[in-house]
Motif scaffolding. Structure first.
Motif, short mmCIF file in Angstrom:
data_model
loop_
_atom_site.label_atom_id
_atom_site.label_comp_id
_atom_site.label_asym_id
_atom_site.label_seq_id
_atom_site.Cartn_x
_atom_site.Cartn_y
_atom_site.Cartn_z
N ALA A 110 45.53 -28.51 31.01
CA ALA A 110 45.15 -28.38 32.42
C ALA A 110 45.27 -26.94 32.91
O ALA A 110 44.48 -26.50 33.75
N SER A 113 43.25 -31.70 35.66
CA SER A 113 42.20 -30.70 35.46
C SER A 113 41.40 -30.45 36.75
O SER A 113 41.31 -29.30 37.20
N ALA A 134 35.24 -27.82 34.76
CA ALA A 134 36.53 -28.49 34.72
C ALA A 134 36.38 -30.00 34.57
O ALA A 134 37.27 -30.67 34.03
#
Length: 462
Positions: free
Chosen positions: A41, A164, A266
């Protein structure tokens, strides 16, 4: 991915396979999520860190590598702490250290300071949480252990799906410093999970006798290296880790370089994590089936082979759709690997030496995980082609699958055949101990007479 604690727990206590074990499973689920999702992340902050500190891909990849190396390499330290203080206090301190590391990182002025705070301090805190939680989980579950391991391992993709996009949102709203500060506050939830790790109590009757007869515990039992199956597993796992974590670290930057917006880039980790959510419990349930469980080693080898093929296929992706398809198949294979790795190790070495075995395996893997992502970053800095990074990762995982498959078939297979032959030989008495049936009959007739009794035969009866 486990703990090195030699905390065997109270003697004579069977795993409840339920009850408070479900609370322990939930705590392990959350801690596993933080431990494995965090190194991936934080990759959403890499672009901002590269711009602020003027560093390259390999320098930013060291953050994830140090985090993972601390998670893997502190097994012996965790053994000492758990043997001295127990699982719950160690996990409470670990939660505080993990939070402190991220909070301190938000005030850093150089990349080296981030290595020390986010990498070393937060990584150590997560390790002190993750490894004892796995020991507690394996103590509370025995028959349902494959399912419990699969459900706990599902915490990694669930948290990856959440962390994330959350990290990207925090970066857009508060910058990377504000994002690190908020993530540090979230890590305090590890302390809540530590409070759930209630130790099992020994039976009251005979508890003193059980404790008195218990042998002295070792911090690490190096005799596991005499086990051929363990050596094969340790080599295969170390090679696998070289390439296993590389694609998730670079896939977001790959998408951004293709011109994909930051939010959509992402989202690729969210796709990977969402697929992983279902892959891990499913793999755990399949591995727990009666007909499949004896062959879990080969199932683990297949999972690694599947992961390698996904990496090699992902190297051909040239747009956002191709990367999304790669994340789907990588999520399936990655979930299988995550659900099976510790179950297979326990099946190989057994529960008595599991804590020492997993600590030594993680210590070996720590070296590999320090090399993997940075070497991919160096290759990317030299070539500026992501294709080569994915090919390298796929080749490393494929090599690990072949080592485990061939090593188990050749070394471990022969070792398993040997005890069977020995058992058959032991079932037959030696030639000098064999007794003729006529001698037995004479002995039975002579016995009553020697004791002063009349022998009972047809003549005396008449």
């Amino acid at each position: 991915m486990g703990g090195a604690a030699v905390d065997d727990g109270p003697a004579g206590v069977e795993a409840p396979d339920g009850g408070w074990g479900w609370a322990v499973l939930f705590g392990c689920f959350v801690i596993t999520g933080f431990s494995y999702a965090f190194p991936k992340a934080v990759s959403v902050f890499f672009k901002e860190l590269m711009r602020e500190f003027g560093i390259g891909y390999s320098d930013s990849a060291w953050i994830s590598s140090i985090l993972l190396a601390m998670l893997y390499g502190t097994g012996p330290l965790c053994s000492v702490c758990v043997n001295r203080f127990g699982c719950r206090p160690v996990m409470l301190v670990g939660g505080l250290l993990a939070s402190l590391g991220m909070v301190a990182a938000s005030f850093c002025r150089s990349i080296v300071q981030i290595y020390l705070t986010t990498g070393v301090l937060t990584g150590l805190g997560l390790a002190l949480n993750f490894q004892p939680s796995l020991i507690m989980l394996n103590r509370y579950f025995s028959k349902r252990r494959p399912m419990a391991n699969g459900l706990a391992a599902a915490g990694s993709p669930v948290f990856l799906c959440a962390l994330s996009p959350l990290g990207q949102l925090l970066q857009d709203q508060y910058g990377w410093r504000g994002g690190f500060l908020i993530l540090g506050g979230m890590l305090l939830n590890c302390c809540v999970c530590a409070a759930l790790m209630r130790p099992l109590e020994p039976p009251r009757a005979g508890a003193g006798r059980a404790g008195a007869g218990r042998p002295a515990r070792r911090l690490l039992d190096f005799s596991v290296f005499r086990d051929c199956g363990f050596v094969v597993y340790a080599v295969a796992a170390s090679v696998m880790v070289l390439g296993l974590f590389v694609p998730p670290v670079f896939v977001v930057s790959y998408a951004k370089d293709l011109g994909v917006p930051d939010t959509q880039a992402a989202f690729l980790l969210t796709v990977l994590g969402f697929i992983d959510i279902f892959a891990r419990p499913t793999a755990g349930l399949v591995a727990g089936l009666r007909r499949v469980r004896p062959y879990s080693v080969y199932l683990f080898s297949f999972a690694m082979f599947f992961n390698a093929v996904a990496d090699l296929a992902g190297s051909t992706a040239s747009d956002y759709g191709g990367l999304a398809v790669f994340c789907i198949f990588f999520g399936i294979s990655y979930g299988m690997v995550g659900a099976l790795q510790f179950e297979v190790l326990m099946a190989i070495v057994g529960t008595h030496t599991f804590s020492s075995a997993i600590g030594l395996v993680l210590l070996l893997e720590a070296v590999a995980v320090l090399i993997g992502p940075p070497s991919g970053g160096k290759l990317l800095d030299a070539t500026h082609v992501y294709k080569y990074v994915f090919i390298l990762a796929g080749a490393e995982v494929l090599s690990a699958a072949l080592v485990l498959l061939l090593g188990n078939a050749l070394c471990v297979g022969r070792r398993a055949a040997r005890p069977a032959a020995q058992q058959e030989a032991l079932s037959k008495p030696p030639a000098e101990l064999r007794v003729d049936s006529r001698e037995v009959e004479c002995f039975l007739k002579r016995g009553p007479e020697e004791n002063g009794e009349a022998a009972h035969n047809p003549e005396t009866s008449v």
